[in-house]
Scaffold this motif. Structure first.
Motif, mmCIF file in Angstrom:
data_model
loop_
_atom_site.group_PDB
_atom_site.id
_atom_site.type_symbol
_atom_site.label_atom_id
_atom_site.label_comp_id
_atom_site.label_asym_id
_atom_site.label_seq_id
_atom_site.Cartn_x
_atom_site.Cartn_y
_atom_site.Cartn_z
ATOM 1 N N ALA A 8 99.110 66.781 62.306
ATOM 2 C CA ALA A 8 99.207 66.651 63.761
ATOM 3 C C ALA A 8 99.551 67.966 64.450
ATOM 4 C CB ALA A 8 100.270 65.600 64.115
ATOM 5 N N ILE A 9 99.829 69.031 63.693
ATOM 6 C CA ILE A 9 100.268 70.300 64.286
ATOM 7 C C ILE A 9 99.275 70.877 65.302
ATOM 8 C CG2 ILE A 9 100.749 72.725 63.738
ATOM 9 C CD1 ILE A 9 102.219 71.761 61.245
ATOM 10 N N PRO A 10 97.945 70.855 65.045
ATOM 11 C CA PRO A 10 97.037 71.402 66.069
ATOM 12 C C PRO A 10 97.144 70.693 67.421
ATOM 13 C CG PRO A 10 95.869 71.063 63.998
ATOM 14 C CD PRO A 10 97.224 70.421 63.850
ATOM 15 N N PHE A 11 97.393 69.403 67.401
ATOM 16 C CA PHE A 11 97.462 68.646 68.652
ATOM 17 C C PHE A 11 98.784 68.907 69.382
ATOM 18 C CE2 PHE A 11 95.092 66.277 65.383
ATOM 19 C CZ PHE A 11 93.822 66.468 65.895
ATOM 20 N N ILE A 12 99.832 69.180 68.626
ATOM 21 C CA ILE A 12 101.093 69.594 69.245
ATOM 22 C C ILE A 12 100.900 70.922 69.955
ATOM 23 C CG2 ILE A 12 103.471 70.290 68.789
ATOM 24 C CD1 ILE A 12 103.444 68.375 66.391
ATOM 25 N N ALA A 13 100.213 71.855 69.283
ATOM 26 C CA ALA A 13 99.950 73.162 69.883
ATOM 27 C C ALA A 13 99.108 73.021 71.145
ATOM 28 C CB ALA A 13 99.246 74.066 68.869
ATOM 29 N N LEU A 14 98.135 72.111 71.126
ATOM 30 C CA LEU A 14 97.313 71.889 72.317
ATOM 31 C C LEU A 14 98.151 71.331 73.459
ATOM 32 C CD1 LEU A 14 94.511 71.871 73.604
ATOM 33 C CD2 LEU A 14 94.133 69.607 72.605
ATOM 34 N N GLY A 15 99.061 70.406 73.155
ATOM 35 C CA GLY A 15 99.943 69.871 74.180
ATOM 36 C C GLY A 15 100.844 70.932 74.783
ATOM 37 N N LEU A 16 101.379 71.822 73.946
ATOM 38 C CA LEU A 16 102.227 72.907 74.440
ATOM 39 C C LEU A 16 101.426 73.871 75.312
ATOM 40 C CD1 LEU A 16 104.373 73.703 71.273
ATOM 41 C CD2 LEU A 16 105.168 72.654 73.399
ATOM 42 N N THR A 17 100.163 74.082 74.962
ATOM 43 C CA THR A 17 99.302 74.945 75.778
ATOM 44 C C THR A 17 99.109 74.346 77.166
ATOM 45 O OG1 THR A 17 98.133 75.696 73.796
ATOM 46 C CG2 THR A 17 97.058 76.071 75.917
ATOM 47 N N PHE A 18 98.796 73.062 77.214
ATOM 48 C CA PHE A 18 98.644 72.391 78.504
ATOM 49 C C PHE A 18 99.945 72.452 79.304
ATOM 50 C CE2 PHE A 18 95.118 69.440 76.743
ATOM 51 C CZ PHE A 18 94.163 70.400 77.031
ATOM 52 N N GLY A 19 101.071 72.225 78.628
ATOM 53 C CA GLY A 19 102.353 72.227 79.308
ATOM 54 C C GLY A 19 102.715 73.575 79.899
ATOM 55 N N SER A 20 102.241 74.650 79.277
ATOM 56 C CA SER A 20 102.533 75.996 79.765
ATOM 57 C C SER A 20 101.606 76.426 80.894
ATOM 58 C CB SER A 20 102.428 77.010 78.621
ATOM 59 O OG SER A 20 103.423 76.796 77.648
ATOM 60 N N LEU A 21 100.414 75.856 80.942
ATOM 61 C CA LEU A 21 99.412 76.311 81.905
ATOM 62 C C LEU A 21 99.289 75.414 83.133
ATOM 63 C CD1 LEU A 21 96.493 77.341 79.494
ATOM 64 C CD2 LEU A 21 98.177 78.830 80.594
ATOM 65 N N LEU A 22 99.631 74.130 82.989
ATOM 66 C CA LEU A 22 99.370 73.166 84.054
ATOM 67 C C LEU A 22 100.652 72.721 84.740
ATOM 68 C CD1 LEU A 22 96.811 70.928 82.112
ATOM 69 C CD2 LEU A 22 96.290 72.782 83.714
ATOM 70 N N THR A 23 100.498 72.164 85.934
ATOM 71 C CA THR A 23 101.636 71.581 86.636
ATOM 72 C C THR A 23 101.987 70.241 86.000
ATOM 73 O OG1 THR A 23 100.276 70.380 88.228
ATOM 74 C CG2 THR A 23 100.871 72.666 88.770
ATOM 75 N N ALA A 24 103.167 69.731 86.335
ATOM 76 C CA ALA A 24 103.594 68.451 85.784
ATOM 77 C C ALA A 24 102.662 67.324 86.210
ATOM 78 C CB ALA A 24 105.031 68.147 86.238
ATOM 79 N N ASP A 25 102.109 67.405 87.428
ATOM 80 C CA ASP A 25 101.226 66.350 87.922
ATOM 81 C C ASP A 25 99.868 66.359 87.217
ATOM 82 O OD1 ASP A 25 103.098 65.398 89.703
ATOM 83 O OD2 ASP A 25 102.417 66.703 91.331
ATOM 84 N N SER A 26 99.384 67.533 86.861
ATOM 85 C CA SER A 26 98.059 67.616 86.243
ATOM 86 C C SER A 26 98.113 67.583 84.722
ATOM 87 C CB SER A 26 97.346 68.898 86.700
ATOM 88 O OG SER A 26 98.092 70.047 86.331
ATOM 89 N N ALA A 27 99.259 67.853 84.112
ATOM 90 C CA ALA A 27 99.351 67.894 82.651
ATOM 91 C C ALA A 27 99.048 66.528 82.036
ATOM 92 C CB ALA A 27 100.736 68.370 82.212
ATOM 93 N N GLN A 28 99.540 65.455 82.661
ATOM 94 C CA GLN A 28 99.320 64.125 82.086
ATOM 95 C C GLN A 28 97.853 63.706 82.117
ATOM 96 O OE1 GLN A 28 101.878 61.031 83.495
ATOM 97 N NE2 GLN A 28 100.772 59.418 82.442
#
Length: 244
Positions: free
Chosen positions: A142-162
């Motif tokens: 599952a590590i690649p998907f965790i990394a993808l989630g962290l990427t989204f969390g760093s680049l997107l706003t809280a409203d658009s991340a979900q």
């Protein structure tokens, strides 16, 4: 670090969206499909109830990996909590490793509950070695998907991340053959599926329960995605740190 990890885990377990969409939904989807197709033969001679067990466990772990990182991380960055963490004694690498460790921990409920449903309701039987191998591979994979989630969390706003995370999660599930077997897809879609980390992730599980071991190609593809997405997550985190 341990206190920070405990706080992160408890906060997620109290999130109703996590419980419904990440823990309960894969189990319900598995039971629904397994009771319809449970005795049918799938690829590799597997019965559908065992094949679907791996598919839904993979989907649940993938969803947990992305949803437990993208939205909380974006919220923390936007609220200023990331800046507060930076002035604590915790170094940046420890913050990231804590996020990774907590996200890995949060993949376990979906993996274990789907497997338990398969045992109790569908009477799926595997040797102890295969169960351990399956859960271990699905957990670390599952590590690649965790990394993808962290990427989204760093680049997107809280409203658009979900919404972005959910769209990406559904796309990976469909393109990776988690909801529809790749055998029923055309050659073009099958080639796309075989390049997806979601397909290779689930294929490791399917191979283990057939007794074939873990294919080297699956390991290399998943590891390659982990390195690529891990690099993207590190770059995105540095940008978020500078902006914070």
């Amino acid at each position: 670090m341990l206190y920070y990890a405990r706080t992160e885990a408890l906060r997620t377990f109290r999130n109703k969206r996590y419980i419904i969409f990440v823990v309960a939904f894969p189990v319900m989807l598995y039971l629904l499909n397994a009771n319809i197709y449970g005795e049918q033969a799938m690829a590799g001679g597997l019965k559908a109830n065992a094949y679907l067990m791996v598919s839904m466990a993979a989907y649940g772990a993938m969803a947990s990996s992305m949803m437990s990182t993208a939205v909380p991380w974006a919220t923390e960055r936007q609220s200023g909590w990331l800046r507060q963490l930076q002035i604590t004694p915790l170094p940046s690498w420890m913050i990231i490793m804590t996020k990774l460790g907590v996200a890995l921990l949060l993949t376990l409920p979906s993996l274990l509950l789907v497997s338990l449903a398969a045992i109790l309701q569908q009477h799926v039987e595997l040797s102890a070695g295969r169960w351990l191998g399956l859960l271990g591979v699905m957990w670390l994979g599952a590590i690649p998907f965790i990394a993808l989630g962290l990427t989204f969390g760093s680049l997107l706003t809280a409203d658009s991340a979900q919404p972005v995370s959910m769209i990406c999660m559904f796309a990976l599930a469909i393109a990776g053959g988690l909801w529809f077997p790749v055998e029923i897809m055309g050659d073009t879609f099958r080639n796309i599926a075989e390049a997806m980390p979601s397909f290779r992730y689930a294929d490791m599980g399917w191979s283990i329960i057939t007794g074939a071991g873990v294919p080297l190609t699956d390991v290399l593809v998943v590891a390659g995605w982990a390195v690529a997405l891990g690099g993207a997550a590190a770059y995105a985190y540095r940008r978020a740190t500078v902006r914070a």
